[in-house]
Design a protein around this motif. Sequence first.
Motif, PDB file in Angstrom:
ATOM      1  N   ASP A   1       0.835  -1.195   0.000  1.00 59.13           N
ATOM      2  CA  ASP A   1       0.000   0.000   0.000  1.00 59.13           C
ATOM      3  C   ASP A   1       0.876   1.254   0.000  1.00 59.13           C
ATOM      4  OD1 ASP A   1      -2.311   1.508   0.037  1.00 59.13           O
ATOM      5  OD2 ASP A   1      -3.191   0.446   1.743  1.00 59.13           O
ATOM      6  N   SER A   2       0.248   2.406  -0.076  1.00 60.99           N
ATOM      7  CA  SER A   2       0.945   3.697  -0.002  1.00 60.99           C
ATOM      8  C   SER A   2       0.297   4.533   1.094  1.00 60.99           C
ATOM      9  CB  SER A   2       0.876   4.425  -1.348  1.00 60.99           C
ATOM     10  OG  SER A   2       1.545   3.710  -2.355  1.00 60.99           O
ATOM     11  N   ILE A   3       0.652   4.221   2.336  1.00 64.80           N
ATOM     12  CA  ILE A   3       0.123   4.934   3.496  1.00 64.80           C
ATOM     13  C   ILE A   3       1.272   5.188   4.467  1.00 64.80           C
ATOM     14  CG2 ILE A   3      -2.234   4.055   3.306  1.00 64.80           C
ATOM     15  CD1 ILE A   3      -1.554   1.916   5.339  1.00 64.80           C
ATOM     16  N   SER A   4       1.011   5.937   5.524  1.00 67.65           N
ATOM     17  CA  SER A   4       2.064   6.281   6.474  1.00 67.65           C
ATOM     18  C   SER A   4       2.510   5.056   7.274  1.00 67.65           C
ATOM     19  CB  SER A   4       1.562   7.359   7.436  1.00 67.65           C
ATOM     20  OG  SER A   4       0.571   6.823   8.303  1.00 67.65           O
ATOM     21  N   LYS A   5       3.719   5.143   7.819  1.00 63.33           N
ATOM     22  CA  LYS A   5       4.265   4.053   8.634  1.00 63.33           C
ATOM     23  C   LYS A   5       3.380   3.793   9.854  1.00 63.33           C
ATOM     24  CE  LYS A   5       7.545   1.103   9.912  1.00 63.33           C
ATOM     25  NZ  LYS A   5       8.950   1.449  10.152  1.00 63.33           N
ATOM     26  N   GLU A   6       2.827   4.842  10.405  1.00 60.92           N
ATOM     27  CA  GLU A   6       1.962   4.701  11.575  1.00 60.92           C
ATOM     28  C   GLU A   6       0.739   3.843  11.267  1.00 60.92           C
ATOM     29  OE1 GLU A   6      -0.519   7.516  14.767  1.00 60.92           O
ATOM     30  OE2 GLU A   6       0.508   8.411  13.046  1.00 60.92           O
ATOM     31  N   LEU A   7       0.173   4.031  10.082  1.00 63.49           N
ATOM     32  CA  LEU A   7      -1.017   3.275   9.698  1.00 63.49           C
ATOM     33  C   LEU A   7      -0.693   1.874   9.191  1.00 63.49           C
ATOM     34  CD1 LEU A   7      -3.061   6.052   7.833  1.00 63.49           C
ATOM     35  CD2 LEU A   7      -3.445   5.164  10.145  1.00 63.49           C
ATOM     36  N   SER A   8       0.536   1.670   8.718  1.00 62.70           N
ATOM     37  CA  SER A   8       0.881   0.392   8.086  1.00 62.70           C
ATOM     38  C   SER A   8       1.598  -0.574   9.018  1.00 62.70           C
ATOM     39  CB  SER A   8       1.770   0.636   6.858  1.00 62.70           C
ATOM     40  OG  SER A   8       3.064   1.071   7.249  1.00 62.70           O
ATOM     41  N   THR A   9       1.759  -0.204  10.288  1.00 62.84           N
ATOM     42  CA  THR A   9       2.576  -1.009  11.194  1.00 62.84           C
ATOM     43  C   THR A   9       1.839  -1.265  12.506  1.00 62.84           C
ATOM     44  OG1 THR A   9       4.481   0.164  10.267  1.00 62.84           O
ATOM     45  CG2 THR A   9       4.895  -1.214  12.190  1.00 62.84           C
ATOM     46  N   ILE A  10       2.069  -2.444  13.067  1.00 65.44           N
ATOM     47  CA  ILE A  10       1.483  -2.789  14.359  1.00 65.44           C
ATOM     48  C   ILE A  10       2.522  -3.534  15.186  1.00 65.44           C
ATOM     49  CG2 ILE A  10       0.521  -4.988  13.537  1.00 65.44           C
ATOM     50  CD1 ILE A  10      -1.900  -4.450  15.378  1.00 65.44           C
ATOM     51  N   ASN A  11       2.485  -3.321  16.494  1.00 64.10           N
ATOM     52  CA  ASN A  11       3.402  -4.005  17.403  1.00 64.10           C
ATOM     53  C   ASN A  11       2.615  -5.016  18.228  1.00 64.10           C
ATOM     54  OD1 ASN A  11       4.981  -4.303  20.114  1.00 64.10           O
ATOM     55  ND2 ASN A  11       6.447  -3.404  18.670  1.00 64.10           N
ATOM     56  N   HIS A  12       3.130  -6.234  18.274  1.00 61.92           N
ATOM     57  CA  HIS A  12       2.455  -7.295  19.037  1.00 61.92           C
ATOM     58  C   HIS A  12       3.505  -8.101  19.782  1.00 61.92           C
ATOM     59  CE1 HIS A  12      -0.522 -10.327  20.066  1.00 61.92           C
ATOM     60  NE2 HIS A  12       0.265 -11.267  19.554  1.00 61.92           N
ATOM     61  N   ASN A  13       3.370  -8.141  21.091  1.00 66.88           N
ATOM     62  CA  ASN A  13       4.317  -8.873  21.942  1.00 66.88           C
ATOM     63  C   ASN A  13       5.762  -8.452  21.675  1.00 66.88           C
ATOM     64  OD1 ASN A  13       2.239 -10.279  23.185  1.00 66.88           O
ATOM     65  ND2 ASN A  13       2.393 -12.043  21.811  1.00 66.88           N
ATOM     66  N   GLY A  14       5.957  -7.157  21.500  1.00 67.21           N
ATOM     67  CA  GLY A  14       7.301  -6.626  21.320  1.00 67.21           C
ATOM     68  C   GLY A  14       7.878  -6.779  19.927  1.00 67.21           C
ATOM     69  N   LYS A  15       7.070  -7.240  18.975  1.00 67.74           N
ATOM     70  CA  LYS A  15       7.549  -7.442  17.603  1.00 67.74           C
ATOM     71  C   LYS A  15       6.756  -6.558  16.650  1.00 67.74           C
ATOM     72  CE  LYS A  15       8.817 -11.198  14.442  1.00 67.74           C
ATOM     73  NZ  LYS A  15       8.881 -12.673  14.280  1.00 67.74           N
ATOM     74  N   SER A  16       7.448  -5.973  15.686  1.00 67.37           N
ATOM     75  CA  SER A  16       6.823  -5.054  14.739  1.00 67.37           C
ATOM     76  C   SER A  16       6.413  -5.794  13.466  1.00 67.37           C
ATOM     77  CB  SER A  16       7.791  -3.923  14.394  1.00 67.37           C
ATOM     78  OG  SER A  16       7.171  -2.950  13.587  1.00 67.37           O
ATOM     79  N   TYR A  17       5.164  -5.597  13.063  1.00 64.70           N
ATOM     80  CA  TYR A  17       4.621  -6.234  11.866  1.00 64.70           C
ATOM     81  C   TYR A  17       4.074  -5.171  10.910  1.00 64.70           C
ATOM     82  CZ  TYR A  17       4.414 -10.562  14.676  1.00 64.70           C
ATOM     83  OH  TYR A  17       4.720 -11.647  15.465  1.00 64.70           O
ATOM     84  N   ALA A  18       4.144  -5.468   9.620  1.00 65.59           N
ATOM     85  CA  ALA A  18       3.461  -4.646   8.623  1.00 65.59           C
ATOM     86  C   ALA A  18       2.007  -5.102   8.554  1.00 65.59           C
ATOM     87  CB  ALA A  18       4.126  -4.804   7.260  1.00 65.59           C
TER      88      ALA A  18
END
Length: 250
Positions: free
Chosen positions: A148-165
């Motif tokens: 996609d073409s969106i901001s890093k804030e919208l395209s990323t999630i953190n779960h149990n200390g790990k960063s996912y797209a």
Amino acid sequence: MRLKNTFLILLKLAVIVGLIVYLPSKVSTSSNAQIINAINPNPDDSTPVATNPQNTSFPITKDKKIHIYNTHQGEEYDGYNVVLGANYLKDCLNSQGYQCDVEGNDFEGYKAVHNIAYKNSYSVSKMYLEQSLQNNGGYDLIIDFHRDSISKELSTINHNGKSYAKIMFVVGKSSGKFDAVNQLSQKLSDIANRTVPKISRGVYVKNSHYNQGISDNMVLIEVGAQSNTKEEIQATVEIIAKAIGDYLGG
């Protein structure tokens, strides 16, 4: 002296001619299969198909076949790209025992040679997808891997200390197979969210087709966005592979 100079000139010419004759014979036709396919306007059964095949280090233990391609092969991440992401997904699925391949033809090269606009990219991917289906007898799941073409804030999630797209499934309302593709996309989205809550942004329906009229078993997945890293994309691809395994094995 003049005779000697003439002899040296003739000797140099002979060497140059020899190199011209010799070098083309050393070019491997197999190494250029991808280029040949990219400029062939009418691929058929006799045309070699450039694909990245099954990873032979993993035995095939499942009877399901999966095909992955990238309509927009030029889409990039931060130090990574969608083609590499698609191949990583293939390896993850191969490791689960699935037969999986990735389209290897150069869509971007084909568009450049034939002056095809970016907005018509789906006509190119459709041509090669139909060829793959004809040559390989169909697939149980077909994935068009995008970003996609969106901001890093919208395209990323953190779960149990790990960063996912984050991912999103896109469904074309005018494909002719909307109900089947929408249902499949929703199932995969739900399964992924059970593993990493909110990793999927859900299913986005647009008034388009995305070649989804070709098969009931097609999905278009937006995996992350331009600012996501290789590590984030690969972490998410592993979740996608698990979701696919749960779906196909369920």
